[in-house]
Design an enzyme around this catalytic site. Structure first.
Site, PDB file in Angstrom:
ATOM      1  N   ASN A 219     -72.949  44.783 -10.848  1.00 37.62           N
ATOM      2  CA  ASN A 219     -73.335  44.151 -12.232  1.00 37.62           C
ATOM      3  C   ASN A 219     -74.441  43.235 -12.058  1.00 37.62           C
ATOM      4  O   ASN A 219     -75.031  43.063 -11.032  1.00 37.62           O
ATOM      5  CB  ASN A 219     -72.084  43.679 -12.859  1.00 37.62           C
ATOM      6  CG  ASN A 219     -71.348  42.532 -11.773  1.00 37.62           C
ATOM      7  OD1 ASN A 219     -72.011  41.748 -11.766  1.00 37.62           O
ATOM      8  ND2 ASN A 219     -70.221  43.232 -11.307  1.00 37.62           N
ATOM      9  N   HIS A 220     -74.672  42.604 -13.346  1.00 40.89           N
ATOM     10  CA  HIS A 220     -75.874  41.758 -13.231  1.00 40.89           C
ATOM     11  C   HIS A 220     -75.645  40.348 -12.880  1.00 40.89           C
ATOM     12  O   HIS A 220     -76.464  39.554 -13.148  1.00 40.89           O
ATOM     13  CB  HIS A 220     -76.533  41.537 -14.698  1.00 40.89           C
ATOM     14  CG  HIS A 220     -77.169  42.837 -15.147  1.00 40.89           C
ATOM     15  ND1 HIS A 220     -78.092  43.675 -14.451  1.00 40.89           N
ATOM     16  CD2 HIS A 220     -76.922  43.635 -16.351  1.00 40.89           C
ATOM     17  CE1 HIS A 220     -78.389  44.556 -15.168  1.00 40.89           C
ATOM     18  NE2 HIS A 220     -77.735  44.878 -16.188  1.00 40.89           N
TER      19      HIS A 220
END
Ligand code: CTP
Length: 407
Positions: A219-220
């Site tokens: 994920n970011h």
């Protein structure tokens, strides 16, 4: 006591190293030095060779009541000016004014004068007060250098808007000496070791769930919020174990870092460290699902669709919540809708003492940036904080943690 008085009080008896670089704003360093001395601080001054063109060593030596340091060696007698000793002596190193040139050198690790070598070996908090023309300040290179320095923990006292030496008007004028002195006072007050003796775990960053030797699910999350919290807790005297997924960040001073990749590895590291800990701050963005099978070899593409079966990972926070007893547990919630209700349900489900809610709908909040806008929620209510730097958010979270331990 007013907060300004409190800041001044925290300067008394503190050792402040004042670095001066070659800017027209160097004259304000004389006033800063006076303010610090009046507040009872001990001040030593290091200047770049160019700074001597703007303010004389005699002025600074008289005000600081200490000899001025410019060269690596005293040309008269060859005595060595030890940058390491200076860095160790100081409780705080403030570079005011800091030119674009010095900021760039600091960001890249150039060590061609005593002021810079002292920066590279300083273990104390470092503060810079930039001073330059408005276009130099706004330039992408200067802004990038300031971000790099901030990411490494350097505190920045923002320049003000106003008339500049160039005759232009804009942002770049060094902050006023009283603003810098108040900032230093606040910083040194923060550094009281209020969490001495506490062992705290912080999880941070994104986990990496392998699909095959080449691909993964992640994920970011940048890890910035968790790293800022780990640094803040360590600065307040806690023994901090930072269990970190993949990030590009430097380990904050005084923090022990354990690198992990997958949710499973983070679970193992966090659950075993929790036995000896007084609490944990769960800031990591942990994958909720991981591939049920990991291929040993790179998956080859076919013509049709590809399905990857995923299984649930351990919920690390919920596991620690179930066994926490009287220990502290802080959670995070990143939501895109119905934020308050989701956060409150997580507070209960995972047995957090309080939860930090971020909404992706808020401008300036989220993964990669340096700012955040959060709401702190516990069982007695909610406190909505304004948009602030992740470092300031970390300080507010650390304040709550202090309150938890002094109940
Ligand atoms: N957390 C954890 N282990 C997991 C998942 C989450 O420790 N496997 C922690 C996070 O670090 C954070 C909190 O739990 O403190 C967030 O919980 P939650 O929102 O349930 O995680 P999400 O995966 O975002 O949940 P959901 O998809 O339900 O919104």
């Amino acid at each position: 006591m007013a907060s300004g008085d409190a800041a001044a009080a925290s300067l008394a008896g503190r050792r402040i190293l004042l670095g001066i670089t070659g800017s027209i704003a160097a004259y304000k360093a004389a006033m800063l030095c006076r303010l610090l001395k009046t507040a009872g601080a001990e001040v030593r001054v290091v200047m770049t060779p160019l700074a001597k063109q703007f303010i004389t060593p005699l002025t600074m030596a008289t005000l600081s009541k200490n000899p001025i340091l410019v060269e690596f060696f005293d040309p008269e007698n060859g005595a060595w000016n030890s940058h390491v000793a200076l860095g160790e002596w100081a409780d705080c190193y403030v570079i005011a004014p800091a030119t674009a040139n010095t900021l760039a050198k600091m960001a890249t690790g150039v060590a061609d004068n005593l002021l810079l070598t002292t920066y590279l070996s300083a273990r104390c908090p470092v503060v810079v007060a930039p001073a330059m023309d408005l276009d130099m300040y706004a330039h992408a290179a200067t802004q990038q250098n300031l971000r790099t320095l901030a990411d490494r923990g350097v505190r920045i006292v923002e320049p003000a808007e106003g008339e500049l030496a160039s005759g232009l008007s804009g942002k770049g004028r060094m902050a006023e000496p009283d603003t810098i002195a108040a900032f230093l006072g606040g910083l040194l007050a923060e550094k009281k070791k209020t969490l001495n003796g506490k062992r705290l775990i912080v999880t941070a960053g994104a986990t990496i769930e392998a699909i095959d030797p080449v691909r993964f699910i992640s994920n970011h999350s940048s890890g910035k919020m968790g790293y800022a919290i780990a640094g803040e807790l360590a600065a307040r005297g806690a023994e901090v174990t930072l269990i970190s997924g993949r990030t590009a960040l430097a380990t904050p001073p005084g923090v022990e870092r354990v690198d992990v990749l997958s949710a499973e590895e983070m679970y193992e590291a966090a659950t075993s460290a929790f036995d000896e800990a007084d609490g944990a701050v769960m800031c990591a963005a942990v994958a909720d699902y991981t591939p049920a099978e990991v291929s040993d070899t790179k998956l080859k593409k076919g013509d049709g669709e590809l399905f990857i079966r995923l299984r649930r990972t351990h919920d690390i926070a919920a596991e620690l919540g179930a066994r926490k007893g009287s220990r502290l547990l802080v959670g995070f919630a990143l939501e895109t809708d119905d934020e308050q209700a989701h956060a409150e349900s997580k507070l209960e489900r995972k047995n957090f003492d309080f939860i930090v809610l971020n909404s992706l709908r808020d401008a300036g909040a989220g993964f990669q940036g340096d700012t955040n806008k959060v709401t702190l929620i516990d069982r007695s209510g909610r406190e909505e904080l304004p948009l602030m730097s992740k470092r300031e958010v970390a300080a507010r979270i650390a304040d709550r943690i202090e309150t938890f331990f002094t109940r």
